[in-house]
Design a protein around this motif. Structure first.
Motif, short mmCIF file in Angstrom:
data_model
loop_
_atom_site.label_atom_id
_atom_site.label_comp_id
_atom_site.label_asym_id
_atom_site.label_seq_id
_atom_site.Cartn_x
_atom_site.Cartn_y
_atom_site.Cartn_z
N GLY A 147 36.56 36.98 31.86
CA GLY A 147 37.77 36.29 31.72
C GLY A 147 37.70 35.10 31.57
N LEU A 148 36.79 34.28 32.48
CA LEU A 148 36.54 33.16 32.30
C LEU A 148 35.64 32.50 31.04
CD1 LEU A 148 36.30 31.70 36.18
CD2 LEU A 148 38.37 31.89 34.63
N LYS A 150 36.06 34.01 28.29
CA LYS A 150 37.09 33.97 27.07
C LYS A 150 37.87 32.65 27.35
CE LYS A 150 37.44 38.94 27.40
NZ LYS A 150 38.20 40.12 27.71
N LEU A 151 38.31 32.24 28.51
CA LEU A 151 38.99 31.07 28.64
C LEU A 151 38.16 29.89 28.08
CD1 LEU A 151 41.67 29.68 29.86
CD2 LEU A 151 40.39 29.63 32.11
N GLU A 275 43.41 34.72 39.55
CA GLU A 275 44.00 34.46 38.04
C GLU A 275 44.09 33.10 37.81
OE1 GLU A 275 46.22 38.55 36.70
OE2 GLU A 275 47.47 36.83 37.37
N ALA A 285 47.32 30.01 28.56
CA ALA A 285 46.19 31.02 28.74
C ALA A 285 46.42 31.67 30.31
CB ALA A 285 45.11 31.11 28.25
N ALA A 287 44.11 33.71 32.61
CA ALA A 287 42.59 34.53 32.87
C ALA A 287 42.33 34.85 34.26
CB ALA A 287 41.60 33.53 32.37
N ARG A 291 40.06 39.85 31.98
CA ARG A 291 40.99 39.72 31.22
C ARG A 291 41.46 38.58 30.84
NH1 ARG A 291 46.12 43.56 31.65
NH2 ARG A 291 46.42 43.01 29.23
N CYS A 292 41.82 37.88 29.56
CA CYS A 292 42.50 36.72 29.38
C CYS A 292 43.44 37.06 28.12
CB CYS A 292 41.22 35.72 28.83
SG CYS A 292 42.09 34.05 28.36
N ARG A 293 44.63 36.52 28.43
CA ARG A 293 45.71 36.44 27.34
C ARG A 293 46.24 35.19 27.22
NH1 ARG A 293 48.45 40.48 31.49
NH2 ARG A 293 46.82 39.22 32.85
N GLU A 321 46.27 39.41 23.86
CA GLU A 321 45.11 39.59 24.75
C GLU A 321 43.90 39.10 23.95
OE1 GLU A 321 43.22 41.31 27.79
OE2 GLU A 321 45.27 41.93 27.24
#
Length: 383
Positions: A147-148, A150-151, A275, A285, A287, A291-293, A321
């Motif tokens: 998640g991080l 992707k962030l 989160e 965003a 994250a 996951r990351c949205r 997503e």
């Protein structure tokens, strides 16, 4: 391919993190995959030497995983020239003296955080390690999680424009230990044993903020003990003297503001246990660990607040997503690989004992802020 064995003293392997994340999912996973390919015709093969205080537990782990070497004698391990690396996953209160001894013995050291219960001791360890000329590292696992990562991809790609704010929510309900067994050891809730969520989690937030958004330059925090009595591993009640929740606001270099709540007395109404929501001029965003949205400004709806009517949209469905785009390793294993490359080849590695001291500094200043009821500046650290 030639194989080089590196023997690693793993101290604290009977604990949850030392066993699951560092031994099984990192070092033994590296062993099972045939070692770490250094990319120059050599494969590094980790050979753990289990160290701890409870011989029966060490023996059981060694037999379960086919590990030939274990001991309760730390001095003997540190005197063994065949052991190159010392790793520490003990309780915080036991970490500093063990790391001092490992550094004095000339071992490369890798350690869980916090590296020490106070800043003076954390800086002392960093200075001793530099003076000894050894390689040293501190576990900073969360920035290696999907998640991080992707962030960070969004940050590096300029997705946010100017980052305005970061809001983090971390925590879960840790049972008191009377009618349901607690998920965490009792020392976590005794300040005299190095417990407390500020000392536990602020070292995480220090490197997450620093690596992604900018160094914390000030902190305003309120630390508290919501659950004043807990029950230990023997079922005996004890006073919880350490903080089990802390609510903090950090000013970041560059102007953004971060607000992070950390609690072992909160029930989860999130998709993940931690989160982070990041809001910027060009996009936002959210994250978690996996996951990351995101929502770009061009796709941001224009909600109209009407308290007389129910919400007419599903706000979660309005976010996109972020795809994986790669296979993600276990975060602890990924950092172990980087540290072992650093040991073997001297590749760059900046998550060292000074980085660990910055985490301890933020925790110490957060607790001071809570005690004094004011915002506290966070000066830059140097050896």
């Amino acid at each position: 391919m030639t194989q080089r064995t590196v023997r690693i003293a793993v101290n604290g392997v009977t604990g949850r993190m030392g066993y699951r994340q560092h031994l099984v999912r990192s070092l033994l996973a590296l062993r099972d995959q045939g070692g770490l390919d250094l990319g120059d015709g050599e494969v590094l093969f980790p050979e753990p030497v289990l160290v701890g205080r409870r011989a029966p537990a060490l023996r059981a782990i060694a037999e379960r995983h086919g590990i030939p070497h274990w001991t309760t004698d730390l001095d003997a391990v540190l005197a063994d020239d065949g052991v190159e690396v010392y790793f520490d996953a003990q309780a915080t209160s036991a970490r500093v003296p063990a790391l001092r001894r490992a550094i004095a013995a000339g071992k490369h050291v890798y350690t869980e955080k916090p590296t020490a219960p106070d800043l003076a001791s954390a800086l002392e360890l960093a200075r001793l390690a530099d003076a000894a000329g050894i390689r040293h590292g501190v576990v900073q696992d969360k920035i290696f999680l999907p998640g991080l990562l992707k962030l960070k991809r969004l940050v590096d790609g300029g997705f946010f424009g100017d980052v305005l704010s970061v809001r983090g929510e971390f925590g879960y309900w840790v049972f008191e230990g009377d009618w349901q067994e607690a998920q965490r050891p009792s020392w976590n809730y005794r300040s005299e044993d190095g417990g407390g969520i500020t000392l536990d989690m602020f070292p995480h937030w220090a490197y997450v903020l620093d690596d992604l958004f900018g160094r914390a330059t000030s902190v305003y925090a309120h630390a508290t003990t919501h659950v004043p009595q807990r029950w230990d591993e023997r079922g005996k009640p004890y006073p919880a003297t350490a903080d089990d929740a802390v609510y903090a606001v950090f000013q970041l270099a560059g102007g953004a503001v971060a607000q992070i709540n950390s609690s072992w007395a909160v029930r989860v109404m999130r998709d993940e246990l931690v989160e982070f929501q990041v809001d910027g001029t060009h996009g936002s965003a959210v994250a978690g660990l996996r996951r990351c949205r995101a929502q770009h400004r061009s796709a941001t709806p224009k909600p109209v607040w009407n308290p007389d009517l129910p919400a007419g949209a599903s706000f979660r469905d309005q976010w996109q997503e972020i795809p994986d785009n790669q296979e993600y390793e276990n975060g602890f294993k990924a950092q172990w690989e980087l540290f072992l490359r650093h040991v073997a080849r001297g590749t760059p590695y900046h998550w060292d004992l000074l980085a660990g001291a910055r985490g301890v500094q933020l925790a110490e200043l957060g607790l001071r802020s809570s005690t004094e009821g004011r915002r506290v500046e966070v000066p830059e650290l140097a050896l």
